[in-house]
Motif scaffolding. Structure first.
Motif, PDB file in Angstrom:
ATOM      1  N   TYR A   9       0.838  -1.201   0.000  1.00  0.00           N
ATOM      2  CA  TYR A   9       0.000   0.000   0.000  1.00  0.00           C
ATOM      3  C   TYR A   9       0.869   1.245   0.000  1.00  0.00           C
ATOM      4  CZ  TYR A   9      -4.313  -2.596   0.571  1.00  0.00           C
ATOM      5  OH  TYR A   9      -5.393  -3.403   0.351  1.00  0.00           O
ATOM      6  N   LEU A  10       0.294   2.349  -0.455  1.00  0.00           N
ATOM      7  CA  LEU A  10       1.060   3.586  -0.635  1.00  0.00           C
ATOM      8  C   LEU A  10       0.842   4.593   0.493  1.00  0.00           C
ATOM      9  CD1 LEU A  10       2.599   5.642  -2.576  1.00  0.00           C
ATOM     10  CD2 LEU A  10       0.334   6.253  -3.440  1.00  0.00           C
ATOM     11  N   LEU A  11      -0.414   4.789   0.877  1.00  0.00           N
ATOM     12  CA  LEU A  11      -0.729   5.963   1.708  1.00  0.00           C
ATOM     13  C   LEU A  11      -0.446   5.747   3.192  1.00  0.00           C
ATOM     14  CD1 LEU A  11      -4.037   7.165   0.009  1.00  0.00           C
ATOM     15  CD2 LEU A  11      -1.700   7.914  -0.413  1.00  0.00           C
ATOM     16  N   GLU A  12      -0.144   6.853   3.846  1.00  0.00           N
ATOM     17  CA  GLU A  12       0.205   6.826   5.276  1.00  0.00           C
ATOM     18  C   GLU A  12      -0.847   6.145   6.140  1.00  0.00           C
ATOM     19  OE1 GLU A  12       0.942  10.704   6.935  1.00  0.00           O
ATOM     20  OE2 GLU A  12       2.640  10.950   5.584  1.00  0.00           O
ATOM     21  N   GLY A  13      -2.120   6.411   5.817  1.00  0.00           N
ATOM     22  CA  GLY A  13      -3.203   5.809   6.613  1.00  0.00           C
ATOM     23  C   GLY A  13      -3.253   4.305   6.463  1.00  0.00           C
ATOM     24  N   ASN A  14      -2.792   3.787   5.324  1.00  0.00           N
ATOM     25  CA  ASN A  14      -2.916   2.357   5.023  1.00  0.00           C
ATOM     26  C   ASN A  14      -1.642   1.554   5.265  1.00  0.00           C
ATOM     27  OD1 ASN A  14      -5.605   2.171   4.184  1.00  0.00           O
ATOM     28  ND2 ASN A  14      -5.117   2.836   2.101  1.00  0.00           N
ATOM     29  N   GLN A  15      -0.495   2.069   4.779  1.00  0.00           N
ATOM     30  CA  GLN A  15       0.727   1.249   4.706  1.00  0.00           C
ATOM     31  C   GLN A  15       1.094   0.601   6.052  1.00  0.00           C
ATOM     32  OE1 GLN A  15       3.964  -0.249   4.849  1.00  0.00           O
ATOM     33  NE2 GLN A  15       3.015  -0.860   2.924  1.00  0.00           N
ATOM     34  N   PRO A  16       1.206   1.374   7.149  1.00  0.00           N
ATOM     35  CA  PRO A  16       1.602   0.748   8.422  1.00  0.00           C
ATOM     36  C   PRO A  16       0.581  -0.287   8.910  1.00  0.00           C
ATOM     37  CG  PRO A  16       1.791   3.137   8.538  1.00  0.00           C
ATOM     38  CD  PRO A  16       1.042   2.823   7.287  1.00  0.00           C
TER      39      PRO A  16
ATOM     40  N   GLN B 273       2.986   3.902 -15.169  1.00  0.00           N
ATOM     41  CA  GLN B 273       2.737   2.884 -14.145  1.00  0.00           C
ATOM     42  C   GLN B 273       4.031   2.537 -13.403  1.00  0.00           C
ATOM     43  OE1 GLN B 273       1.139  -0.824 -15.618  1.00  0.00           O
ATOM     44  NE2 GLN B 273      -0.258  -1.019 -13.881  1.00  0.00           N
ATOM     45  N   ARG B 274       5.160   2.561 -14.128  1.00  0.00           N
ATOM     46  CA  ARG B 274       6.449   2.299 -13.462  1.00  0.00           C
ATOM     47  C   ARG B 274       6.720   3.376 -12.411  1.00  0.00           C
ATOM     48  NH1 ARG B 274       9.631   2.221 -17.358  1.00  0.00           N
ATOM     49  NH2 ARG B 274       9.891   0.008 -17.738  1.00  0.00           N
ATOM     50  N   ASP B 275       6.455   4.649 -12.778  1.00  0.00           N
ATOM     51  CA  ASP B 275       6.649   5.748 -11.818  1.00  0.00           C
ATOM     52  C   ASP B 275       5.777   5.531 -10.579  1.00  0.00           C
ATOM     53  OD1 ASP B 275       8.383   6.894 -13.549  1.00  0.00           O
ATOM     54  OD2 ASP B 275       7.013   8.479 -14.252  1.00  0.00           O
ATOM     55  N   ALA B 276       4.519   5.175 -10.842  1.00  0.00           N
ATOM     56  CA  ALA B 276       3.579   4.992  -9.718  1.00  0.00           C
ATOM     57  C   ALA B 276       4.039   3.844  -8.830  1.00  0.00           C
ATOM     58  CB  ALA B 276       2.169   4.737 -10.248  1.00  0.00           C
ATOM     59  N   PHE B 277       4.484   2.749  -9.430  1.00  0.00           N
ATOM     60  CA  PHE B 277       4.916   1.597  -8.627  1.00  0.00           C
ATOM     61  C   PHE B 277       6.240   1.870  -7.918  1.00  0.00           C
ATOM     62  CE2 PHE B 277       2.110  -1.678 -10.932  1.00  0.00           C
ATOM     63  CZ  PHE B 277       1.214  -1.701  -9.876  1.00  0.00           C
ATOM     64  N   ALA B 278       7.124   2.652  -8.547  1.00  0.00           N
ATOM     65  CA  ALA B 278       8.385   3.009  -7.877  1.00  0.00           C
ATOM     66  C   ALA B 278       8.064   3.831  -6.622  1.00  0.00           C
ATOM     67  CB  ALA B 278       9.279   3.804  -8.824  1.00  0.00           C
ATOM     68  N   ARG B 279       7.117   4.756  -6.757  1.00  0.00           N
ATOM     69  CA  ARG B 279       6.720   5.584  -5.624  1.00  0.00           C
ATOM     70  C   ARG B 279       6.129   4.707  -4.516  1.00  0.00           C
ATOM     71  NH1 ARG B 279       1.688   9.361  -5.407  1.00  0.00           N
ATOM     72  NH2 ARG B 279       2.062  10.406  -3.454  1.00  0.00           N
ATOM     73  N   ARG B 280       5.266   3.771  -4.925  1.00  0.00           N
ATOM     74  CA  ARG B 280       4.642   2.859  -3.969  1.00  0.00           C
ATOM     75  C   ARG B 280       5.720   2.018  -3.254  1.00  0.00           C
ATOM     76  NH1 ARG B 280      -0.643   0.494  -3.548  1.00  0.00           N
ATOM     77  NH2 ARG B 280      -1.214   2.097  -5.039  1.00  0.00           N
ATOM     78  N   GLY B 281       6.645   1.483  -4.046  1.00  0.00           N
ATOM     79  CA  GLY B 281       7.714   0.652  -3.470  1.00  0.00           C
ATOM     80  C   GLY B 281       8.546   1.451  -2.476  1.00  0.00           C
ATOM     81  N   ASN B 282       8.845   2.707  -2.801  1.00  0.00           N
ATOM     82  CA  ASN B 282       9.616   3.540  -1.875  1.00  0.00           C
ATOM     83  C   ASN B 282       8.839   3.788  -0.583  1.00  0.00           C
ATOM     84  OD1 ASN B 282      11.979   3.846  -3.347  1.00  0.00           O
ATOM     85  ND2 ASN B 282      11.108   5.488  -4.602  1.00  0.00           N
ATOM     86  N   ALA B 283       7.530   4.067  -0.734  1.00  0.00           N
ATOM     87  CA  ALA B 283       6.704   4.294   0.471  1.00  0.00           C
ATOM     88  C   ALA B 283       6.694   3.040   1.338  1.00  0.00           C
ATOM     89  CB  ALA B 283       5.279   4.666   0.065  1.00  0.00           C
ATOM     90  N   MET B 284       6.634   1.874   0.689  1.00  0.00           N
ATOM     91  CA  MET B 284       6.631   0.615   1.444  1.00  0.00           C
ATOM     92  C   MET B 284       7.941   0.456   2.214  1.00  0.00           C
ATOM     93  SD  MET B 284       5.040  -1.763  -1.551  1.00  0.00           S
ATOM     94  CE  MET B 284       5.388  -3.352  -0.810  1.00  0.00           C
TER      95      MET B 284
ATOM     96  N   ILE C  47      -9.147   8.358   2.295  1.00  0.00           N
ATOM     97  CA  ILE C  47      -7.890   7.632   2.068  1.00  0.00           C
ATOM     98  C   ILE C  47      -8.036   6.961   0.708  1.00  0.00           C
ATOM     99  CG2 ILE C  47      -6.200   6.112   3.152  1.00  0.00           C
ATOM    100  CD1 ILE C  47      -8.095   6.163   5.628  1.00  0.00           C
ATOM    101  N   ASP C  48      -7.826   7.767  -0.328  1.00  0.00           N
ATOM    102  CA  ASP C  48      -8.101   7.321  -1.697  1.00  0.00           C
ATOM    103  C   ASP C  48      -6.829   6.689  -2.266  1.00  0.00           C
ATOM    104  OD1 ASP C  48      -8.981   6.976  -4.227  1.00  0.00           O
ATOM    105  OD2 ASP C  48      -9.509   9.072  -4.609  1.00  0.00           O
ATOM    106  N   GLU C  49      -6.592   5.434  -1.890  1.00  0.00           N
ATOM    107  CA  GLU C  49      -5.340   4.734  -2.198  1.00  0.00           C
ATOM    108  C   GLU C  49      -5.005   4.756  -3.691  1.00  0.00           C
ATOM    109  OE1 GLU C  49      -3.284   3.159   0.106  1.00  0.00           O
ATOM    110  OE2 GLU C  49      -1.977   2.368  -1.452  1.00  0.00           O
TER     111      GLU C  49
END
Ligand SMILES: Cc1cc2nc3c(=O)[nH]c(=O)nc-3n(C[C@H](O)[C@H](O)[C@H](O)COP(=O)(O)OP(=O)(O)OC[C@H]3O[C@@H](n4cnc5c(N)ncnc54)[C@H](O)[C@@H]3O)c2cc1C
Length: 416
Positions: free
Chosen positions: A83-90, A126-137, A404-406
């Motif tokens: 997951y990407l967002l602060e409310g969800n990831q942890p 989509q690669r940019d979006a997934f890279a961002r998601r991976g970094n947030a994770m 929390i619009d993931e």
């Protein structure tokens, strides 16, 4: 009764006569400290953690059908914390950590298998979006890697790399994601709660709430009235119907989602694969069946069965990315009713009625959340304040604009 290798050996040698039912068949008492409405994964996990973590055992779980008859036994068994967002990831990372210790914790084989999850990438954006998601994770302690096509080809040579409508350009890979045998989760939590004194009451439908001067004092059921100091609803796809009995209208729609299983094949799919461009996801069960699914049927319903156009759409998604699936025969399929929230994220919160609590809006991602949902809901019920990792799952977030619009898709259940 504890399970162990020694116990299995002893039972094997003595005719398997020493196994006992894993929970008791009970009639409801007149009064409890906590009544949990809904004996799905989340309700049972809540009861388990209430008893185990907070010593609250004067608890009943009321289930209108049988334990495991809802979505907990109907899902495609995928767990992950990508997951990407602060409310969800942890929150989802907490859940994955609980999955990792779950079998030892409740002494039950839930077949937790961290075989990895691969989210395919089909465009630069989509690669940019997934890279961002991976970094947030990674920032919140989860595991994530970006793979190029060579990396994917080594893992999944059967995907269409030459002629696909949506060419594969890479993937986000979470090695700790995977699958868990879904009904064993219900049975494991049920057994763990029952053995700590929780009453599990099957065939007991909640038909109304006793609310006096803004305070919930109990429930009306198909087996009579039951008083309770706290009533905790977690009925997934039935959320709107049940909460309507308390006069509440929720930002949740119910939609059917289908799941499919092929005939048994030799091991071919190493982990979980998701194909977002065609909305198709697949893994292989330990019995060999390809377990797959796709989009919701896209109309509001409470029926646990779907329609043929979505079957065609899901199978087209499969053919578009892994044409070899066309050789497999479909063995069985079913539907479950999803509690689709308007931002794609769940609720674990008090309501405006004292003593009445709500857990729902899990969309099609609530199975992976089962341990953390039960853990955090139990915390809320025991302490009267949200667990620190679930503070964002408030019912009033649509009033304050703190959705929390993931996926960033807005109020579109079919795009969550
Ligand atoms: C086809 C499909 C595939 C899915 N795939 C995945 C996946 O791969 N990964 C993932 O994370 N999630 C997945 N999900 C979503 C996940 O299964 C759900 O979000 C989750 O199981 C919901 O929580 P639950 O287990 O408590 O629900 P349920 O098991 O549905 O529990 C709710 C219970 O409440 C009971 N109930 C309803 N009304 C009343 C009443 N009035 N009185 C008493 N009891 C009542 C119901 O009978 C039911 O047993 C999938 C769902 C479906 C249908």
């Amino acid at each position: 009764m504890r399970y162990s290798a020694l116990k299995i050996l002893k039972e094997g040698l003595t005719g398997n006569k020493g196994w006992k039912p894993v929970w008791r068949e009970l009639d409801p008492k007149q009064e409890y400290d906590v009544v949990i409405v809904g004996g799905g994964g989340h309700g049972l996990a809540t009861a388990y953690y209430l008893a185990k973590e907070y010593g609250i055992t004067n608890v009943a779980v009321l289930e209108k059908g049988w334990i495991g008859s809802g979505n907990v036994g109907r899902n495609t068994t995928i767990i992950r914390s990508n997951y990407l967002l602060e409310g969800n990831q942890p929150f989802y990372e907490l859940s994955l950590k609980l999955w990792e210790g779950l079998e030892q914790d409740f002494n039950y084989n839930a077949m937790v298998s961290q075989r990895g999850i691969l989210n395919l990438i089909h465009s630069d954006a989509q690669r940019d979006a997934f890279a961002r998601r991976g970094n947030a994770m990674r920032l919140s302690g989860a595991d994530a890697e970006l793979l190029d096509t060579d990396g994917i080809q080594k893992m999944c040579p059967f995907l269409d790399f030459d002629n696909a409508r949506f060419p594969i350009q890479g993937a986000l890979w979470q090695p700790r994601g995977g699958t868990v045998r879904h009904d064993a989760v219900a049975w494991g939590y049920a057994r763990g709660a029952d053995s700590r004194g929780v009453d599990l009451i099957q065939n007991c439908e909640v038909t109304g709430f006793h609310i006096e001067n803004g305070v919930c004092r109990g429930v009306e059921t198909s087996r009579g009235a039951i008083k309770a100091k706290k009533v905790a609803v977690c009925v997934a796809g039935s959320s709107s119907r049940v909460m309507a009995q308390a006069g509440m209208r929720l930002p949740i729609e119910s939609h059917v989602l289908q799941a499919f299983v092929s005939e048994g094949l030799k091991p071919v799919i190493p982990g979980v694969i998701t194909f977002g461009a065609g909305h198709f996801y697949v893994s292989q069960s330990d019995k060999g069946g390809l377990v797959f699914g796709g989009d919701i049927d896209g109309y509001n319903t409470y029926a646990q069965r779907g329609n043929l156009p979505v079957v065609e759409d899901v199978c087209e998604g499969g053919m578009a990315i892994m044409p070899m699936i066309g050789r497999a025969r479909l063995l069985r399929m079913w539907g479950g009713v999803m509690d689709m929230s308007m931002d794609g994220s769940p609720f674990i919160d008090k309501t405006h009625i004292d003593g009445l609590f709500f857990n729902g809006g899990w969309c099609y991602g609530g199975f992976k959340a089962t341990p953390a949902s039960g853990f955090c809901y139990a915390h809320l019920l025991a302490r009267d304040e949200p667990h620190p990792t679930a503070t964002a799952y408030r019912l009033d977030r649509f009033l304050s604009g703190a959705q929390i619009d993931e996926k960033g898709q807005g109020a579109q259940p079919n795009l969550h």
